[in-house]
Enzyme design. Structure first.
Site, short mmCIF file in Angstrom:
data_model
loop_
_atom_site.label_atom_id
_atom_site.label_comp_id
_atom_site.label_asym_id
_atom_site.label_seq_id
_atom_site.Cartn_x
_atom_site.Cartn_y
_atom_site.Cartn_z
CG MET A 167 -2.07 -0.84 1.21
SD MET A 167 -1.64 -2.51 1.74
CE MET A 167 -3.23 -3.30 1.59
N PRO A 168 1.97 1.27 -0.61
CG PRO A 168 4.16 0.73 -1.12
CD PRO A 168 2.75 0.25 -1.30
CG PHE A 169 -0.05 7.83 -1.20
CD1 PHE A 169 -0.99 7.59 -2.20
CD2 PHE A 169 0.25 9.13 -0.87
CE1 PHE A 169 -1.62 8.65 -2.85
CE2 PHE A 169 -0.37 10.20 -1.52
CZ PHE A 169 -1.30 9.96 -2.51
CG ASP A 209 2.71 8.47 3.37
OD1 ASP A 209 3.36 8.92 4.33
OD2 ASP A 209 2.05 9.20 2.60
#
Lengths: 73, 73, 73, 73, 73, 73
Positions: free
Chosen positions: D1-3, F7
């Site tokens: 789920m990286p952003f 993130d």
């Protein structure tokens, strides 16, 4: 003191939709965390389709290919 | 290595005011944390009034109602 | 409605220093933009030295090499 | 789920360069963290030169003085 | 592709409350923007009371003074 | 002057992996945008599994159900 940021692609979000997002998020935080709504700020950040990518591809390219982010109906 | 982000509503902030914010924040961080100012970056993010909400209401609506964020004099 | 985020490496910033940063940034924004300080929020985000990089190198490695971010005296 | 968020000054980044950044970051995260690329999002945030400061000075002023952020060749 | 960040003071938010925030925000965005919920990410960022300020004062100090962010009942 | 924020869920990212991310992103930005790497900062933000949601569900719950974000092999 919550501060909520909503990053979303710039695809014609209307003023009324923004108002619904701001009111809805603020109400949710008041309900769940019992926060004074006057201390909750919401910021909507609209991002150009060339500037957002998912799966390694620009959203603008995905849209040209007919791929949307719409909810499956 | 500080990085400072200033989110503010887009209401006519002038180039000179931005310069004052950048210089002032950088000086403050140098004074308080003893950081090399060359490593301090400041980013000002101006947000449309329809895209910011407080108390569940759009700032654009608050402004139409004559409600400002000005300092009480 | 300003919202200020200060990202800084976690290197022993004291409670008093944080208070100085919060008070100083809020005062600066009040002075420059004439904003009601009650609407200004400041958030300090302390980041582990392994999690920040500059020039392609982890800050934790730079510190082991004796390289600091201190102001040149 | 990286952003991943890339904040960069608005200085003529082309659509092709944005595509290279999006593809490259997503590939890097897939390679290093073994993440499904479909869960990696990349957002590029272009910032006006008046709105970014380094060393206490606006980038727009630095550019007027002939100071660039280009790689030393 | 929305991405939502909720910055909130670290004051005992429970796992169940976080789940309510995540589910509620995602449902709101699906309802208002008709987005596929699988593309909506929500991130909750809990901030130490020493690291958040409002009105120029640390929240930790405000709490010691008996000032809360609770909804007025 | 790029500033990159990554993130990612806190799931055992090692110091070496963080170094690979920092070096790789900085190299990518140098290659694509011709930026001086000394002006590129990278910040990795690790997020607890209870604090990240996708599709309206906490990642911690997804992991308990055996659902990972791993690349499909």
């Amino acid at each position: 003191m919550p501060f909520v940021t909503i990053d979303v692609t710039r695809e014609g979000v209307t003023r009324a939709q923004k108002q619904q997002l701001i009111a809805g998020v603020t109400q949710l935080i008041t309900d769940v965390l019992n926060k004074d709504p006057q201390l909750t700020h919401v910021m909507i950040n609209e991002v150009e389709l060339d500037n957002w990518g998912v799966g390694g591809e620009q959203v603008s390219v995905l849209r040209e290919q007919g791929i949307t982010a719409d909810k499956k109906s």
